[in-house]
Design a protein around this motif. Structure first.
Motif, PDB file in Angstrom:
ATOM      1  N   CYS A 239       0.821  -1.215   0.000  1.00 41.77           N
ATOM      2  CA  CYS A 239       0.000   0.000   0.000  1.00 41.77           C
ATOM      3  C   CYS A 239       0.853   1.261   0.000  1.00 41.77           C
ATOM      4  N   ALA A 240       2.091   1.144  -0.428  1.00 45.06           N
ATOM      5  CA  ALA A 240       2.984   2.301  -0.530  1.00 45.06           C
ATOM      6  C   ALA A 240       3.155   2.699  -2.003  1.00 45.06           C
ATOM      7  N   PHE A 241       3.834   3.801  -2.237  1.00 48.18           N
ATOM      8  CA  PHE A 241       4.196   4.289  -3.568  1.00 48.18           C
ATOM      9  C   PHE A 241       3.003   4.881  -4.344  1.00 48.18           C
ATOM     10  N   THR A 242       3.283   5.382  -5.504  1.00 52.28           N
ATOM     11  CA  THR A 242       2.339   6.207  -6.266  1.00 52.28           C
ATOM     12  C   THR A 242       1.057   5.478  -6.633  1.00 52.28           C
ATOM     13  N   GLU A 243       1.171   4.233  -7.062  1.00 50.49           N
ATOM     14  CA  GLU A 243       0.001   3.504  -7.563  1.00 50.49           C
ATOM     15  C   GLU A 243      -0.660   2.652  -6.481  1.00 50.49           C
ATOM     16  N   ARG A 244      -0.503   3.058  -5.236  1.00 54.36           N
ATOM     17  CA  ARG A 244      -0.983   2.251  -4.111  1.00 54.36           C
ATOM     18  C   ARG A 244      -2.504   2.105  -4.062  1.00 54.36           C
ATOM     19  N   GLN A 245      -3.228   3.088  -4.626  1.00 58.18           N
ATOM     20  CA  GLN A 245      -4.685   3.054  -4.488  1.00 58.18           C
ATOM     21  C   GLN A 245      -5.286   1.803  -5.117  1.00 58.18           C
ATOM     22  N   ALA A 246      -4.842   1.473  -6.334  1.00 55.07           N
ATOM     23  CA  ALA A 246      -5.382   0.292  -7.017  1.00 55.07           C
ATOM     24  C   ALA A 246      -5.048  -0.984  -6.258  1.00 55.07           C
ATOM     25  N   ARG A 247      -3.835  -1.056  -5.716  1.00 57.61           N
ATOM     26  CA  ARG A 247      -3.445  -2.252  -4.954  1.00 57.61           C
ATOM     27  C   ARG A 247      -4.223  -2.346  -3.644  1.00 57.61           C
ATOM     28  N   ALA A 248      -4.444  -1.191  -3.005  1.00 56.41           N
ATOM     29  CA  ALA A 248      -5.207  -1.186  -1.759  1.00 56.41           C
ATOM     30  C   ALA A 248      -6.641  -1.666  -2.005  1.00 56.41           C
ATOM     31  N   PHE A 249      -7.240  -1.239  -3.109  1.00 52.17           N
ATOM     32  CA  PHE A 249      -8.590  -1.690  -3.446  1.00 52.17           C
ATOM     33  C   PHE A 249      -8.615  -3.195  -3.685  1.00 52.17           C
ATOM     34  N   ALA A 250      -7.579  -3.698  -4.374  1.00 51.75           N
ATOM     35  CA  ALA A 250      -7.512  -5.141  -4.636  1.00 51.75           C
ATOM     36  C   ALA A 250      -7.410  -5.924  -3.335  1.00 51.75           C
ATOM     37  N   LEU A 251      -6.611  -5.435  -2.407  1.00 54.10           N
ATOM     38  CA  LEU A 251      -6.478  -6.094  -1.110  1.00 54.10           C
ATOM     39  C   LEU A 251      -7.789  -6.039  -0.326  1.00 54.10           C
ATOM     40  N   ALA A 252      -8.449  -4.880  -0.394  1.00 56.71           N
ATOM     41  CA  ALA A 252      -9.724  -4.735   0.318  1.00 56.71           C
ATOM     42  C   ALA A 252     -10.781  -5.674  -0.255  1.00 56.71           C
ATOM     43  N   ARG A 253     -10.851  -5.771  -1.573  1.00 57.71           N
ATOM     44  CA  ARG A 253     -11.829  -6.662  -2.208  1.00 57.71           C
ATOM     45  C   ARG A 253     -11.573  -8.121  -1.842  1.00 57.71           C
ATOM     46  N   ALA A 254     -10.311  -8.462  -1.585  1.00 61.64           N
ATOM     47  CA  ALA A 254      -9.975  -9.837  -1.225  1.00 61.64           C
ATOM     48  C   ALA A 254     -10.342 -10.164   0.220  1.00 61.64           C
ATOM     49  N   GLY A 255     -10.646  -9.138   1.026  1.00 55.36           N
ATOM     50  CA  GLY A 255     -11.046  -9.375   2.409  1.00 55.36           C
ATOM     51  C   GLY A 255      -9.963  -9.150   3.433  1.00 55.36           C
ATOM     52  N   VAL A 256      -8.960  -8.358   3.086  1.00 52.00           N
ATOM     53  CA  VAL A 256      -7.842  -8.131   4.000  1.00 52.00           C
ATOM     54  C   VAL A 256      -8.238  -7.244   5.188  1.00 52.00           C
ATOM     55  N   VAL A 257      -9.100  -6.255   4.950  1.00 53.46           N
ATOM     56  CA  VAL A 257      -9.386  -5.242   5.976  1.00 53.46           C
ATOM     57  C   VAL A 257      -9.963  -5.831   7.268  1.00 53.46           C
ATOM     58  N   PRO A 258     -10.994  -6.680   7.232  1.00 49.74           N
ATOM     59  CA  PRO A 258     -11.517  -7.243   8.491  1.00 49.74           C
ATOM     60  C   PRO A 258     -10.455  -8.032   9.277  1.00 49.74           C
ATOM     61  N   LEU A 259      -9.595  -8.716   8.554  1.00 51.52           N
ATOM     62  CA  LEU A 259      -8.549  -9.489   9.223  1.00 51.52           C
ATOM     63  C   LEU A 259      -7.542  -8.571   9.908  1.00 51.52           C
ATOM     64  N   LEU A 260      -7.192  -7.475   9.252  1.00 50.36           N
ATOM     65  CA  LEU A 260      -6.282  -6.510   9.867  1.00 50.36           C
ATOM     66  C   LEU A 260      -6.932  -5.869  11.098  1.00 50.36           C
ATOM     67  N   CYS A 261      -8.222  -5.576  10.997  1.00 51.48           N
ATOM     68  CA  CYS A 261      -8.923  -4.996  12.148  1.00 51.48           C
ATOM     69  C   CYS A 261      -8.919  -5.957  13.329  1.00 51.48           C
ATOM     70  N   ALA A 262      -9.083  -7.243  13.056  1.00 54.43           N
ATOM     71  CA  ALA A 262      -9.043  -8.244  14.128  1.00 54.43           C
ATOM     72  C   ALA A 262      -7.668  -8.303  14.772  1.00 54.43           C
ATOM     73  N   LEU A 263      -6.621  -8.148  13.952  1.00 51.15           N
ATOM     74  CA  LEU A 263      -5.265  -8.185  14.489  1.00 51.15           C
ATOM     75  C   LEU A 263      -4.973  -6.985  15.387  1.00 51.15           C
TER      76      LEU A 263
END
Length: 271
Positions: A239-263
């Motif tokens: 989620c770093a660098f210039t093009e991070r937005q597209a990668r962040a969306f891809a990670l979010a769509r995969a379900g990463v955010v709830p798992l990070l919140c649990a951690l």
């Protein structure tokens, strides 16, 4: 007899409080020349001991004397790279470990090593699913060290990505995620490699996402452990660098955010 001497020198140059002094002694005594010669002998044990000793020398050489010995250690790179394609798995394992240790020495050494397509092709092949896990572990560590450092890091990482090394790392992670008795050491090394590669800029980070890391990383975020800490570090770098937005969306769509919140609620403060 040669094998016995090789074993002794290997351990003489190995760990312990006096390891730097002993490594300096071997290098100062021109012992490395004989070791490089032994890499081309026919005896498997001798070759393995010679490669392991060169790895120990690279691992324990004192930093203040490294400038004097850098060229000396560089002479070992070519024969070691040649051994990465040896028919013996034991020889490949010893050579890969030595390459990994050499890659820790300096940015110039890392740059020299990544310029070898033979080395990168062999490391990529060592990450195949049917490879013995000990060899895959050393290959992952070698790629982590090659993509480390400062000067030229992004350029080296781009070469590693162009050599196709990301896909087998992601494939190995996906395989380990569904194995009941997964190898935590291998998974840890693979996550380290991906985390370093992700820090190499937008191109490498995009390649990691394109090769399916979003789903592969989920199982390692789902359970609080040292592996979840490493997986979250990989997500951070993605989620770093210039093009991070597209990668962040891809990670979010995969379900990463709830798992990070649990951690965030984990009792392990390091996680």
């Amino acid at each position: 007899r040669v094998g016995g001497v090789g074993w002794w020198v290997c351990h003489f140059a190995g760990g312990g409080g006096e390891a730097p002094v002993r490594a300096e002694g071997v290098l100062a005594g021109q012992g490395h020349d004989r070791l490089v010669t032994l890499l081309s002998t026919e005896g498997e044990t001798v070759v393995c001991d010679a490669a392991a000793t060169l790895g120990n020398l690279a691992l324990f050489v004192p930093l203040d004397s490294l400038p004097r010995h850098r060229e000396t250690l560089q002479h070992a790179c070519i024969p070691l790279i040649a051994l990465l394609g040896h028919e013996s798995c034991n020889v490949r394992l010893s050579a890969t470990g030595a390459i990994s240790s050499l890659a820790r020495l300096s940015d110039p050494m890392r740059t020299d090593l990544v310029q070898s397509s033979a080395a990168l092709n062999a490391l990529r092949a060592a990450l195949a699913p049917d490879t013995p896990q000990a060899l895959a572990l050393e290959a992952a560590r070698a790629l982590t060290n090659l993509t480390d450092g400062n000067k030229g890091r992004c350029e080296r990482t781009a070469v590693v990505v162009a050599a196709g090394c990301v896909a087998p790392i992601v494939e190995q992670l996906s395989r380990l995620a569904v194995v009941a008795d997964q190898d935590d050491a291998l998974a840890s090394a693979l996550l380290d490699a991906l985390t370093n590669i992700a820090w190499g800029g937008d191109g490498p980070s995009n390649a990691i996402v394109e090769d399916g890391v979003c789903k592969a990383i989920l199982p390692f975020l789902a359970v609080t452990s040292p592996l979840s800490r490493k997986a979250s570090q990989c997500v951070r770098n993605l989620c770093a660098f210039t093009e991070r937005q597209a990668r962040a969306f891809a990670l979010a769509r995969a379900g990463v955010v709830p798992l990070l919140c649990a951690l965030l609620e984990a009792e392990d403060h390091d996680v």
